[in-house]
Design a protein around this motif. Structure first.
Motif, mmCIF file in Angstrom:
data_model
loop_
_atom_site.group_PDB
_atom_site.id
_atom_site.type_symbol
_atom_site.label_atom_id
_atom_site.label_comp_id
_atom_site.label_asym_id
_atom_site.label_seq_id
_atom_site.Cartn_x
_atom_site.Cartn_y
_atom_site.Cartn_z
ATOM 1 N N ILE A 1 27.332 41.519 -34.173
ATOM 2 C CA ILE A 1 26.283 42.549 -34.294
ATOM 3 C C ILE A 1 26.755 43.779 -35.089
ATOM 4 O O ILE A 1 26.105 44.160 -36.053
ATOM 5 N N PRO A 2 27.908 44.399 -34.703
ATOM 6 C CA PRO A 2 28.335 45.568 -35.497
ATOM 7 C C PRO A 2 28.576 45.230 -36.964
ATOM 8 O O PRO A 2 28.324 46.071 -37.833
ATOM 9 N N ILE B 1 25.085 45.147 -38.563
ATOM 10 C CA ILE B 1 24.514 46.498 -38.683
ATOM 11 C C ILE B 1 25.179 47.279 -39.821
ATOM 12 O O ILE B 1 24.511 47.941 -40.612
ATOM 13 N N THR B 2 26.499 47.181 -39.925
ATOM 14 C CA THR B 2 27.224 47.991 -40.911
ATOM 15 C C THR B 2 27.366 47.273 -42.253
ATOM 16 O O THR B 2 28.241 47.609 -43.037
ATOM 17 N N SER B 3 26.496 46.287 -42.501
ATOM 18 C CA SER B 3 26.662 45.554 -43.762
ATOM 19 C C SER B 3 26.071 46.305 -44.954
ATOM 20 O O SER B 3 26.259 45.910 -46.089
ATOM 21 N N THR B 4 25.354 47.384 -44.712
ATOM 22 C CA THR B 4 24.694 48.091 -45.819
ATOM 23 C C THR B 4 25.646 49.019 -46.564
ATOM 24 O O THR B 4 26.710 49.388 -46.051
ATOM 25 N N ALA B 5 25.229 49.412 -47.756
ATOM 26 C CA ALA B 5 26.054 50.277 -48.602
ATOM 27 C C ALA B 5 26.303 51.632 -47.938
ATOM 28 O O ALA B 5 27.407 52.184 -48.014
ATOM 29 N N SER B 6 25.269 52.154 -47.270
ATOM 30 C CA SER B 6 25.441 53.481 -46.670
ATOM 31 C C SER B 6 26.486 53.452 -45.559
ATOM 32 O O SER B 6 27.293 54.367 -45.417
ATOM 33 N N ALA C 1 22.703 32.428 -36.072
ATOM 34 C CA ALA C 1 23.342 32.597 -34.761
ATOM 35 C C ALA C 1 22.331 33.141 -33.757
ATOM 36 O O ALA C 1 22.294 32.710 -32.599
ATOM 37 N N LEU C 2 21.470 34.081 -34.209
ATOM 38 C CA LEU C 2 20.448 34.629 -33.311
ATOM 39 C C LEU C 2 19.442 33.545 -32.901
ATOM 40 O O LEU C 2 19.061 33.465 -31.730
#
Lengths: 195, 262
Positions: free
Chosen positions: A129-130, A133-138, A89-90
């Motif tokens: 985008i959010p 960004i929030t796709s990580t385990a943390s 998409a980018l």
């Protein structure tokens, strides 16, 4: 093989279409309308990867494969697929901004305001985008139960992506309708299993 | 497939010709499929044997022309700009003859106010298996547009007979209008009193009008028409009023609101 290596190799596999486009770009093999070629292909790959991301849950519920044995943990497969969709998409957006808009801010803003399908594409990309960004385990830990609520936005965003495509077609809606049907099937499979 | 023709010195502008590789492989010809590569890929599905062009309607001498008769008319080469409604463009050396020459032969009556062009209809054409458009493809011009010296019936391109994907064996070329007005593979020309409806007008009346003159100041409802991308190029250039033929054709539309009559 370590999981990290598997993730790396799987990401590399998902990036192959991008390398193919880069190769064609460098060798002048993008055809008569090179920008349209790049836009269509990056757009198509975005939708393919969104649909692949959405197919993980149904695959899990129907086949209960041993993800770890065949590939890597399910959540990692889905994360790589989702991030690949975001990557394409980018690239899609970058092609549009550089070659269609000539990086002119005024032209881009006017185009977004005047053309509903551009607006829809842009909004869905911004909303991705959010999720990226929030796709990580943390982030998953930090957001707790909100994480899933947030990531369910992928349903709406995939639909908007397909709508963005359907609205630009001149007369032949065959391809966007195929995408829409696949999306509908993937959604229906969920409804049955959630209830 | 070489044609007998001479270069018309009045129509040899110093423009950079589009690479034939592009012009002959990137086509909108929905009868042969809707993707740009389809027409070339499906070119053999178009049968041009024993081609005839019927001219009928408001004229004293309705005639059916064999393709051979039409090729006996003096053929000239003209380099024209060509602008697609989708925002890409090319510069192409067409071979053909002015439509006016042909129309004069059938002697239009005073009732002939418009000209309708009908393209091929054939169940072997892959695109016509679907009702993407109202087949056969129809287009139209006002009589004065049809009689304008720029309006060409093309039988060749780049020195050779038209390849099927470019609208063989005979097509219209109206260089100051968007490409879809330049009907391909024409089988019938009708002289009529009332403004005909084109296939695109029937499909999407809010987006495709009867006139469809190239106009950078009037946007398509879904995209701007201010710029165009020449085939083979990454960057866009400004679109010219009437596609650069303003001096020749602006008079045809004097006093008309071009936003209303798009």
């Amino acid at each position: 093989m370590t999981t990290a290596l598997k993730v790396f190799l799987f990401s590399l596999l998902c990036s192959l279409p991008a390398w193919d486009l880069a190769w064609r770009f460098l060798n002048d093999e993008l055809g008569a309308n090179p920008v349209e070629f790049l836009e269509h292909h990056t757009g198509d790959w975005t939708i393919y990867f969104l649909l692949l991301t959405l197919s993980i849950t149904p695959i899990q519920k129907f086949f209960k494969p041993n993800w770890n044995r065949w590939l890597m943990p399910m959540h990692l497969v889905r994360r790589v697929l989702g991030l690949s969709a975001f990557g394409y998409a980018l690239l899609h957006l970058a092609t549009y901004l550089v070659f269609d808009m000539g990086l002119s801010l005024t032209d881009s803003v006017n185009d977004i305001i005047e053309r509903p399908f551009i607006l829809i594409g842009m909004v869905s990309l911004i909303l991705l985008i959010p999720l990226a960004i929030t796709s990580t385990a943390s982030w998953q830990k930090r957001l707790k139960r909100h994480w899933q609520t947030l990531h369910k936005a992928i349903y709406t965003l995939t639909f908007l992506g397909i709508l963005h495509y359907a609205l630009l077609v001149k007369a032949d809606l065959f391809q966007p309708l195929i995408y829409l049907s696949l999306f509908a099937i993937l959604m229906l499979l969920r409804i049955r299993f959630d209830s | 497939n070489a044609l007998d023709f001479s270069k018309n010195p009045d129509y040899q502008p110093r423009l950079k010709l589009t690479d034939p590789e592009h012009a002959l492989h990137y086509n909108n010809f929905y009868e042969l499929g809707t993707s740009k590569e389809d027409p070339f890929r499906n070119a053999d599905k178009l049968n041009t044997d024993n081609w005839k062009v019927v001219i009928e309607g408001e004229c004293s001498k309705p005639t059916t022309f064999d393709m051979d008769d039409l090729l006996k008319l003096e053929q000239e080469e003209r380099i024209y700009r060509f602008r697609c409604v989708e925002g890409w463009s090319m510069v192409v050396p067409w071979i053909g003859f002015p439509l006016a020459k042909l129309l004069k032969q059938v002697q239009p009556t005073s009732k002939a106010k418009f000209v309708e062009f009908v393209s091929i209809e054939d169940s072997n054409l892959p695109g016509q298996r679907f009702r993407i458009l109202d087949w056969p493809y129809r287009e139209g011009l006002r009589m004065d547009e049809a009689m304008h010296p720029l309006t060409l019936m093309a039988t060749g391109i780049y020195g050779e007979a038209l390849p099927n994907q470019n609208g063989a064996p005979i097509r219209l070329v109206v260089p100051w209008k968007y490409g879809f007005k330049s009907s391909k593979s024409i089988v019938k020309i009708r002289l009529v009193e009332k403004q005909p409806f084109s296939s695109w007008m029937v499909a999407t009346p809010s987006e495709y009008g009867f006139y469809s003159n190239v106009n950078p100041n009037v946007s398509h409802p879904r995209w701007s028409q201010a710029k165009e991308r020449p085939l083979g190029s990454f960057f866009k250039q400004k679109t010219l009023m009437f596609n650069g033929y303003e001096n020749e054709v602006a008079g045809l539309y004097k006093g008309m609101d071009l936003k209303k009559y798009f």
